[in-house]
Design a protein around this motif. Structure first.
Motif, short mmCIF file in Angstrom:
data_model
loop_
_atom_site.label_atom_id
_atom_site.label_comp_id
_atom_site.label_asym_id
_atom_site.label_seq_id
_atom_site.Cartn_x
_atom_site.Cartn_y
_atom_site.Cartn_z
N ALA A 243 28.44 46.30 -19.16
CA ALA A 243 29.62 47.07 -18.76
C ALA A 243 29.43 47.79 -17.43
CB ALA A 243 29.98 48.08 -19.85
N VAL A 244 28.23 47.70 -16.83
CA VAL A 244 28.01 48.33 -15.53
C VAL A 244 28.87 47.61 -14.49
CG1 VAL A 244 26.33 48.79 -13.70
CG2 VAL A 244 25.67 49.10 -16.09
N PRO A 245 29.72 48.33 -13.75
CA PRO A 245 30.59 47.68 -12.76
C PRO A 245 29.81 46.93 -11.70
CG PRO A 245 31.25 49.96 -13.13
CD PRO A 245 29.92 49.79 -13.79
N ASP A 246 30.39 45.87 -11.18
CA ASP A 246 29.72 45.06 -10.16
C ASP A 246 29.32 45.90 -8.96
OD1 ASP A 246 29.98 42.85 -11.74
OD2 ASP A 246 31.74 42.05 -10.69
N TRP A 247 30.18 46.87 -8.56
CA TRP A 247 29.89 47.66 -7.36
C TRP A 247 28.70 48.60 -7.56
CZ3 TRP A 247 30.19 52.75 -8.62
CH2 TRP A 247 31.06 53.13 -9.64
N ALA A 248 28.33 48.87 -8.82
CA ALA A 248 27.20 49.77 -9.09
C ALA A 248 25.96 49.01 -9.56
CB ALA A 248 27.60 50.80 -10.15
N LEU A 249 26.09 47.70 -9.80
CA LEU A 249 25.01 46.95 -10.42
C LEU A 249 23.73 46.97 -9.60
CD1 LEU A 249 24.16 45.21 -12.80
CD2 LEU A 249 25.03 43.20 -11.57
N GLU A 250 23.84 46.82 -8.29
CA GLU A 250 22.65 46.82 -7.45
C GLU A 250 21.90 48.15 -7.55
OE1 GLU A 250 22.10 46.83 -2.74
OE2 GLU A 250 22.66 44.83 -3.48
N ALA A 251 22.64 49.24 -7.59
CA ALA A 251 22.00 50.55 -7.71
C ALA A 251 21.27 50.68 -9.04
CB ALA A 251 23.05 51.65 -7.58
N TYR A 252 21.88 50.21 -10.11
CA TYR A 252 21.23 50.29 -11.42
C TYR A 252 20.00 49.37 -11.48
CZ TYR A 252 24.64 53.27 -13.78
OH TYR A 252 25.40 54.34 -14.17
N GLN A 253 20.12 48.19 -10.89
CA GLN A 253 18.97 47.27 -10.91
C GLN A 253 17.81 47.85 -10.12
OE1 GLN A 253 20.95 43.74 -9.45
NE2 GLN A 253 20.94 42.81 -11.48
N ALA A 254 18.12 48.54 -9.02
CA ALA A 254 17.06 49.14 -8.22
C ALA A 254 16.47 50.37 -8.89
CB ALA A 254 17.59 49.50 -6.83
N LEU A 255 17.31 51.35 -9.20
CA LEU A 255 16.81 52.62 -9.71
C LEU A 255 16.34 52.53 -11.16
CD1 LEU A 255 19.32 55.18 -8.15
CD2 LEU A 255 17.08 54.49 -7.32
N ARG A 256 17.15 51.93 -12.03
CA ARG A 256 16.76 51.81 -13.43
C ARG A 256 15.78 50.66 -13.64
NH1 ARG A 256 16.38 54.61 -18.25
NH2 ARG A 256 16.53 53.18 -20.02
N GLY A 257 16.13 49.50 -13.07
CA GLY A 257 15.30 48.32 -13.31
C GLY A 257 13.93 48.39 -12.69
N ASN A 258 13.83 48.93 -11.47
CA ASN A 258 12.55 48.94 -10.77
C ASN A 258 11.79 50.26 -10.89
OD1 ASN A 258 13.00 46.35 -9.90
ND2 ASN A 258 13.74 46.94 -7.87
N TYR A 259 12.51 51.36 -11.07
CA TYR A 259 11.85 52.67 -11.04
C TYR A 259 12.08 53.52 -12.28
CZ TYR A 259 11.68 51.29 -6.14
OH TYR A 259 11.47 50.60 -4.98
N GLY A 260 12.93 53.08 -13.18
CA GLY A 260 13.17 53.83 -14.41
C GLY A 260 14.02 55.06 -14.25
N LEU A 261 14.72 55.19 -13.12
CA LEU A 261 15.55 56.36 -12.87
C LEU A 261 17.00 56.06 -13.22
CD1 LEU A 261 14.19 57.54 -9.39
CD2 LEU A 261 13.38 58.16 -11.67
N CYS A 262 17.59 56.91 -14.04
CA CYS A 262 18.96 56.64 -14.48
C CYS A 262 19.50 57.82 -15.28
CB CYS A 262 19.00 55.38 -15.35
SG CYS A 262 20.63 54.73 -15.70
N ILE A 263 20.80 58.05 -15.17
CA ILE A 263 21.48 59.00 -16.06
C ILE A 263 21.93 58.19 -17.28
CG2 ILE A 263 23.42 60.56 -16.36
CD1 ILE A 263 23.42 60.99 -13.33
#
Length: 595
Positions: A243-263
């Motif tokens: 459900a993560v919007p396409d416009w935010a997906l890159e940010a989530y993949q970078a911060l959450r996927g690579n660094y574990g940072l996420c709200i």
């Protein structure tokens, strides 16, 4: 072993003499203020020489930050590493002098002070306190934090641009951002550094969603060269990842996927963990309004964990420009982790830090093909790998950096204390003994386990017991008792214990991996292991270092011999033989060549 030790000593001495000029040059360079352009050059990482005084309190050290000398303005992205303070500043301010300073505590947020038994207590979350110290978070006009309130676009952009230290006097170009608006300069700074889109309106009072603040923070730290653009296939461990919007997906993949940072929002499930507590799943809820407290926590985590600060050694050896591409066997991965930990703060977020090693055979193949620059190896290459190197016209150079040895182990209950090399060869080549009583042990079945033939442990078997590959492991052993991984070499032997009728297994590995893995065996099985003496000598730090243990050897840095002088790979080998490098050997759990 002893003659080889003399050769190694001569090699090290010659290398040291030959590198005196280079070392002197590095020392002269390190005396100058060091800085490095980040990302596309819009930001600069600066080093401020500073040693924390022994009498400085922990509280004061927590408030030690970089400030601009002329104005006292705090640099938000700054942190201490080893014997220096580092600061990330906009390139336009890189020439301004910085200094290390213990900054004053800001006044508590008025809505976070609670009174109990006549005394006041500051209940401000650590993230908000830290951002306030750095001049990022200042509260509203009443000094309130209001952590549970949703945050507006103007407020969010203000925090992010303060983190970056970006300012701009230009017209932001938004119809709803006019001179005199409190957010006018924020809009200009956000537009100038590329974290605010070139839309018609700034929409200052619109609530920021979680997905939007994730995108803002991602763009900010990517612009400063502290976040890698994701490959696009990073898996998100979020219940609502789809459900993560396409416009935010890159940010989530970078911060959450690579660094574990996420709200995220945590939800308990009915499933229980091993200790009986409910297991939680986490959701992004990317379109949900972000709160001030959530944004503070995200920014605080980004400031703490995303910047990679180099140590003095990393600067001296040139590793801030490029690290060599490293691989190796499973057992030598602690070298890579210890090396990066010695060279960089937040080393596991370094863009070149490998999450794991390949197995021994594959890592040698990758070095031969040029896919990697250097290996940490527990063994010399097998005969098969030597043939591959010759066919490819590649000569491998092995530089000893630590002591290690091939060891054999059995179940702890086994009363057998050791074997001769001839007995070991008879076990594995001829399958000569079905009972431990044939080799001085108890009346119990003897169950030999071996490693797969493309493993580093098998290369040791070739060296010591298979006459350089001219002999082979017995087919009966290869057909049934092959341990496919270094860890299973131990667990297979441990699990093979039988009591009716009695049976004990035997297996092999390398000494320091065995020692490190044994500390974790209790998490895998209750059955423990013990090392066997070989030719009457038990393996130990001492007997391996002095060569009295007959299967003693080395761990190596392995390069291609055509590796240019002064390349990152050769500098790595040089570093590992230095005092600091030998400390890495010790911290990785191996035997130092130089005490």
């Amino acid at each position: 072993m002893k003659s080889m030790g003399k050769k190694i000593l001569a090699l090290v001495l010659a290398s040291c003499l030959g590198l005196l000029c280079a070392a002197a040059a590095r020392a002269a360079e390190s005396a100058q203020p060091w800085s490095k352009a980040l990302g596309d050059g819009s930001y600069v990482l600066k080093r401020i020489e500073y040693t924390i005084p022994e009498d400085m309190s922990y509280g004061d050290s927590e408030r030690l930050l970089a400030v601009y000398s002329a104005t006292g303005e705090t640099v938000a992205i700054s942190g201490y590493a080893e014997d220096a303070l580092y600061a990330v500043v906009p390139a336009g301010r890189a020439d301004e002098a910085l200094e290390a300073r213990v900054v004053e505590k800001p006044a508590p947020f008025t809505d976070q002070v609670q009174t109990w038994n006549g005394s006041e207590y500051d209940q401000t979350p650590l993230s908000a306190k830290n951002l306030a110290l750095r001049g990022v978070l200042r509260g509203n006009d009443r000094g309130e934090l209001l952590p549970d309130n949703t945050i507006t676009r103007a407020e969010a952009f203000t925090l992010v641009t303060r983190v970056l230290g970006v300012k701009s006097a230009a017209d932001p170009g938004y119809a709803d951002a006019k001179p005199g608006d409190w957010y006018y300069e924020t809009a200009a700074a956000a537009r100038a550094c590329g974290i605010a889109a070139a839309d018609a309106n700034f929409n200052p009072y619109r609530t920021v969603t979680r997905g939007e603040i994730m995108t803002m923070v991602y763009r900010a730290f990517a612009a400063a060269g502290m976040v890698e653009v994701p490959a696009g296939d990073e898996a998100l461990d979020l219940a609502d990842a789809a459900a993560v919007p396409d416009w935010a997906l890159e940010a989530y993949q970078a911060l959450r996927g690579n660094y574990g940072l996420c709200i995220t929002t945590a939800t308990e499930t009915e499933e229980l963990d091993s200790e009986g507590f409910p297991i939680s799943v986490y959701s992004a809820e990317a379109l949900r309004g972000a709160t001030r407290g959530e944004v503070a926590e995200l920014l605080y985590s980004a400031i703490r964990f995303l910047p990679v600060y180099p140590s003095k050694a990393a600067i001296e050896y040139g590793f801030t420009d490029k690290m060599p591409v490293i691989d190796g066997s499973t057992s030598t991965y602690p070298y890579t982790r210890a090396l990066y930990a010695a060279l960089f703060r937040n080393y596991d977020n370094h863009s070149q830090f490998p999450a794991s090693h390949s197995k021994s055979h594959e890592s040698y193949q990758r070095l031969i093909s040029g896919e990697v620059d250097v290996l940490f190896a527990a063994t010399e290459p097998s005969e098969e790998l030597k043939a591959q190197a010759r066919a490819a016209g590649v000569e491998l150079e092995l530089i000893p950096i630590a002591y290690d040895a091939m060891v054999f182990f059995t179940n702890e209950e086994n009363s057998a204390a050791g074997l001769t090399q001839k007995q070991i060869q008879d076990i594995y080549v001829n399958n000569a003994y079905a009972n431990w009583n044939r080799v001085g042990g108890p009346d119990a079945a003897l169950l030999p386990y071996c490693r797969n033939t493309d493993s580093g442990s098998h290369a040791l078997m070739e060296r010591y017991f298979l006459n350089g590959g001219k002999l082979s492991l017995n087919p009966a052993i290869l057909q049934g008792n092959v341990s496919q991984a270094m860890s299973s070499a131990l667990t297979d032997v441990a699990a093979a214990l039988e009591t009716n009728p009695t049976a004990y297994a035997i297996g092999y590995s390398v000494y320091y991996y065995y020692l490190n893995a044994q500390t974790m065996m209790g998490d895998v099985t209750d059955n423990q292991l013990k090392l066997l003496a070989v030719d009457g000598v038990a393996p130990s730090d001492k007997t391996i270092a002095d060569g009295t243990y007959p299967l003693a050897g080395y761990n190596y840095v392995v390069l291609r011999s055509d590796e240019p002088k002064g390349s990152p790979a050769r500098k790595l080998a040089e570093f590992m033989l230095s005092e600091r490098g030998q400390e890495c050997v010790q911290s990785a759990g191996f035997g130092q060549l130089k005490q």
